[in-house]
Design a protein around this motif. Structure first.
Motif, PDB file in Angstrom:
ATOM      1  N   LYS A 151     -30.954 -96.328  39.811  1.00 26.00           N
ATOM      2  CA  LYS A 151     -29.790 -97.121  40.223  1.00 26.00           C
ATOM      3  C   LYS A 151     -30.155 -98.249  41.186  1.00 26.00           C
ATOM      4  O   LYS A 151     -29.310 -99.090  41.506  1.00 26.00           O
ATOM      5  CB  LYS A 151     -28.739 -96.197  40.860  1.00 26.00           C
ATOM      6  CG  LYS A 151     -28.176 -95.182  39.877  1.00 26.00           C
ATOM      7  CD  LYS A 151     -27.118 -94.315  40.533  1.00 26.00           C
ATOM      8  CE  LYS A 151     -26.595 -93.274  39.543  1.00 26.00           C
ATOM      9  NZ  LYS A 151     -25.706 -92.306  40.185  1.00 26.00           N
ATOM     10  N   LEU A 152     -31.396 -98.242  41.662  1.00 27.41           N
ATOM     11  CA  LEU A 152     -31.834 -99.306  42.582  1.00 27.41           C
ATOM     12  C   LEU A 152     -32.194-100.590  41.844  1.00 27.41           C
ATOM     13  O   LEU A 152     -32.306-101.651  42.474  1.00 27.41           O
ATOM     14  CB  LEU A 152     -33.071 -98.836  43.362  1.00 27.41           C
ATOM     15  CG  LEU A 152     -32.865 -97.940  44.573  1.00 27.41           C
ATOM     16  CD1 LEU A 152     -34.214 -97.440  45.071  1.00 27.41           C
ATOM     17  CD2 LEU A 152     -32.148 -98.691  45.695  1.00 27.41           C
ATOM     18  N   LYS A 182     -34.291-102.120  46.675  1.00 24.24           N
ATOM     19  CA  LYS A 182     -35.375-101.457  45.942  1.00 24.24           C
ATOM     20  C   LYS A 182     -36.711-101.712  46.651  1.00 24.24           C
ATOM     21  O   LYS A 182     -37.510-100.787  46.853  1.00 24.24           O
ATOM     22  CB  LYS A 182     -35.431-101.970  44.496  1.00 24.24           C
ATOM     23  CG  LYS A 182     -36.537-101.346  43.675  1.00 24.24           C
ATOM     24  CD  LYS A 182     -36.640-101.964  42.290  1.00 24.24           C
ATOM     25  CE  LYS A 182     -37.903-101.447  41.590  1.00 24.24           C
ATOM     26  NZ  LYS A 182     -38.149-102.123  40.316  1.00 24.24           N
ATOM     27  N   TRP A 184     -30.550-103.871  42.536  1.00 20.13           N
ATOM     28  CA  TRP A 184     -30.481-104.266  43.945  1.00 20.13           C
ATOM     29  C   TRP A 184     -31.905-104.522  44.464  1.00 20.13           C
ATOM     30  O   TRP A 184     -32.501-103.656  45.110  1.00 20.13           O
ATOM     31  CB  TRP A 184     -29.772-103.168  44.756  1.00 20.13           C
ATOM     32  CG  TRP A 184     -28.435-102.838  44.162  1.00 20.13           C
ATOM     33  CD1 TRP A 184     -28.152-101.876  43.251  1.00 20.13           C
ATOM     34  CD2 TRP A 184     -27.212-103.554  44.397  1.00 20.13           C
ATOM     35  NE1 TRP A 184     -26.817-101.910  42.905  1.00 20.13           N
ATOM     36  CE2 TRP A 184     -26.214-102.944  43.608  1.00 20.13           C
ATOM     37  CE3 TRP A 184     -26.852-104.646  45.197  1.00 20.13           C
ATOM     38  CZ2 TRP A 184     -24.893-103.390  43.572  1.00 20.13           C
ATOM     39  CZ3 TRP A 184     -25.540-105.080  45.181  1.00 20.13           C
ATOM     40  CH2 TRP A 184     -24.583-104.457  44.387  1.00 20.13           C
ATOM     41  N   GLN A 237     -21.894 -96.824  38.627  1.00 20.59           N
ATOM     42  CA  GLN A 237     -23.150 -97.553  38.560  1.00 20.59           C
ATOM     43  C   GLN A 237     -23.025 -98.820  39.400  1.00 20.59           C
ATOM     44  O   GLN A 237     -21.943 -99.348  39.567  1.00 20.59           O
ATOM     45  CB  GLN A 237     -23.462 -97.939  37.111  1.00 20.59           C
ATOM     46  CG  GLN A 237     -23.801 -96.751  36.216  1.00 20.59           C
ATOM     47  CD  GLN A 237     -25.155 -96.119  36.548  1.00 20.59           C
ATOM     48  OE1 GLN A 237     -26.057 -96.784  37.033  1.00 20.59           O
ATOM     49  NE2 GLN A 237     -25.283 -94.825  36.295  1.00 20.59           N
ATOM     50  N   PRO A 238     -24.140 -99.316  39.900  1.00 19.62           N
ATOM     51  CA  PRO A 238     -24.089-100.554  40.677  1.00 19.62           C
ATOM     52  C   PRO A 238     -23.655-101.728  39.810  1.00 19.62           C
ATOM     53  O   PRO A 238     -23.893-101.714  38.612  1.00 19.62           O
ATOM     54  CB  PRO A 238     -25.509-100.735  41.172  1.00 19.62           C
ATOM     55  CG  PRO A 238     -26.367 -99.877  40.301  1.00 19.62           C
ATOM     56  CD  PRO A 238     -25.509 -98.761  39.837  1.00 19.62           C
ATOM     57  N   VAL A 297     -31.019 -90.651  46.851  1.00 23.25           N
ATOM     58  CA  VAL A 297     -31.083 -92.007  46.292  1.00 23.25           C
ATOM     59  C   VAL A 297     -31.762 -91.916  44.932  1.00 23.25           C
ATOM     60  O   VAL A 297     -32.847 -91.351  44.807  1.00 23.25           O
ATOM     61  CB  VAL A 297     -31.841 -92.959  47.234  1.00 23.25           C
ATOM     62  CG1 VAL A 297     -32.108 -94.289  46.538  1.00 23.25           C
ATOM     63  CG2 VAL A 297     -31.036 -93.198  48.501  1.00 23.25           C
ATOM     64  N   VAL A 340     -23.125-102.173  47.549  1.00 23.65           N
ATOM     65  CA  VAL A 340     -23.352-101.047  46.635  1.00 23.65           C
ATOM     66  C   VAL A 340     -22.859 -99.720  47.231  1.00 23.65           C
ATOM     67  O   VAL A 340     -22.497 -98.796  46.484  1.00 23.65           O
ATOM     68  CB  VAL A 340     -24.836-100.945  46.227  1.00 23.65           C
ATOM     69  CG1 VAL A 340     -25.709-100.446  47.375  1.00 23.65           C
ATOM     70  CG2 VAL A 340     -25.002-100.022  45.016  1.00 23.65           C
ATOM     71  N   ILE A 371     -25.983 -96.263  44.771  1.00 25.47           N
ATOM     72  CA  ILE A 371     -27.394 -96.024  44.411  1.00 25.47           C
ATOM     73  C   ILE A 371     -27.734 -94.523  44.491  1.00 25.47           C
ATOM     74  O   ILE A 371     -28.887 -94.157  44.365  1.00 25.47           O
ATOM     75  CB  ILE A 371     -28.350 -96.816  45.337  1.00 25.47           C
ATOM     76  CG1 ILE A 371     -28.031 -96.544  46.820  1.00 25.47           C
ATOM     77  CG2 ILE A 371     -28.283 -98.313  45.035  1.00 25.47           C
ATOM     78  CD1 ILE A 371     -29.042 -97.112  47.801  1.00 25.47           C
ATOM     79  N   CYS A 372     -26.698 -93.717  44.689  1.00 22.79           N
ATOM     80  CA  CYS A 372     -26.962 -92.287  44.940  1.00 22.79           C
ATOM     81  C   CYS A 372     -26.587 -91.397  43.763  1.00 22.79           C
ATOM     82  O   CYS A 372     -25.754 -91.757  42.938  1.00 22.79           O
ATOM     83  CB  CYS A 372     -26.175 -91.820  46.164  1.00 22.79           C
ATOM     84  SG  CYS A 372     -26.646 -92.690  47.658  1.00 22.79           S
TER      85      CYS A 372
END
Lengths: 230, 230
Positions: free
Chosen positions: B134-135, B142, B138, A229-230, B130, B166, B170-171
């Protein structure tokens, strides 16, 4: 087939066209054995490195891009069209700023070995194509181009030698204006999250992404448990 | 959403699937700050040189290709699919042997920022996408990904910094089997000369080439008188 150059009334395919764009300064230079700034051998190396092998189609494509540049106005920004996905797009991507990913190169597969470089503001540009009539004097190239021999029967050294000797001499040139449909890029004003796959997609595509609307890409899908995870 | 790894019964989207291909040796390595053999800065330079500028999409794409490689079997030859023409194809073309011109990369524009590397014999492969969830951590990425800011409002230094930090974090990853329709290339058995434009085209397209059948590419066309004969 009548064709008249530079700012006159053009009759071609029986239709008179008054093409003012042909009055643009034709800065055509003499053809040389170079492909833009590359020697033949240097370009062979670049093709091997990017395309995987010294494909005849990319080598011919190199001379075609070089020829298009000779006719292109030096002003303005240009985009590119390839009329086949075979080989030609890689010549364009290697020799111009236009790539598939930056959107300046479009492939419209109508199966013709032709490319166009055109002014992105006006659509006016130069189309270069392989002219079958001019292939007659180049038997190995003709056999490759028209698929008259199997891959096994082709003599790749001889083909490469013919490409080197003839350069863009098997090509014709047309002055064209690209239709708006090809020039207009698909703009994405906003994104939505697809209710099915939970990924982002262009909101204008509807309530689900195109893949979940039926453009099936995969027979089976299994999501990996990713813990980073980020 | 249930997903089970490696050779078990898979339930995903409610469908049980027995995916033997998941039993393939998972040689996943730990993620690093490198993009395959490149440092972040080296890859920025390669992107600038090929794509024209350090596009965030190609940088993210670089980490996505790197992630796909970590899951990919080391045996066999693979092809690639991109689900958008935006940016991603250039990451694939820069980092894998697959290009548009050699036919090993296919773009199917369903508008999702995802790529798949798959075994060309079996269709089995790894899809990286993506994941919008998970964005969340960020904000600049995002905003870029979902187009929440205009180009002017975007802070490109901050975006690039977030991408660097990251990476592929984010994937998400999926194990997939690509449908035959995408895997099957359009083979050209023979060529004919079009009765209208006099150029070569795949004979199976009919008595005229697709362009002369109505796929109109140009508003106006005027042929240049070319005197250079082979």
């Amino acid at each position: 087939m009548a064709a008249v150059k530079n700012g006159s009334i053009i009759c071609w395919r029986g239709i008179p066209l008054y093409l003012t764009f042909l009055a643009m300064k034709n800065t055509k230079k003499e053809p040389s054995e170079k492909i833009l700034s590359y020697t033949f051998e240097e370009f062979v190396d670049r093709v091997k490195s990017f395309h995987g092998f010294e494909a005849i189609g990319v080598m011919v494509g190199g001379f075609m891009v070089d020829l298009a540049y000779r006719y292109l106005s030096t002003k303005g920004l240009f985009d590119a069209v390839c009329e086949t996905p075979k080989c030609l797009p890689d010549a364009v991507q290697l020799l111009t700023p236009c790539t598939i990913g930056n959107g300046w190169l479009t492939v419209v597969d109508v199966g013709r070995f032709a490319l166009t470089l055109y002014d992105k503001e006006t659509g006016v540009g130069v189309r270069v194509f392989v002219d079958p009539v001019k292939l007659e004097a180049w038997p190995e190239l003709k056999a490759w181009f028209l698929k008259l021999k199997t891959k096994k029967e082709q003599d790749s050294d001889r083909m490469l030698d013919e490409v080197r000797r003839v350069g863009a001499g098997i090509c014709g040139v047309e002055h064209v204006k690209v239709v708006d449909r090809i020039r207009q890029k698909r703009h994405r004003d906003g994104f939505a999250i697809c209710l099915v796959c939970k990924e982002a997609y262009p909101a204008t595509d509807g309530p689900r992404c195109l893949a979940c609307q039926g453009e099936r890409l995969y027979e089976t899908v299994a999501r990996e448990v990713t813990d980073r995870q980020p």
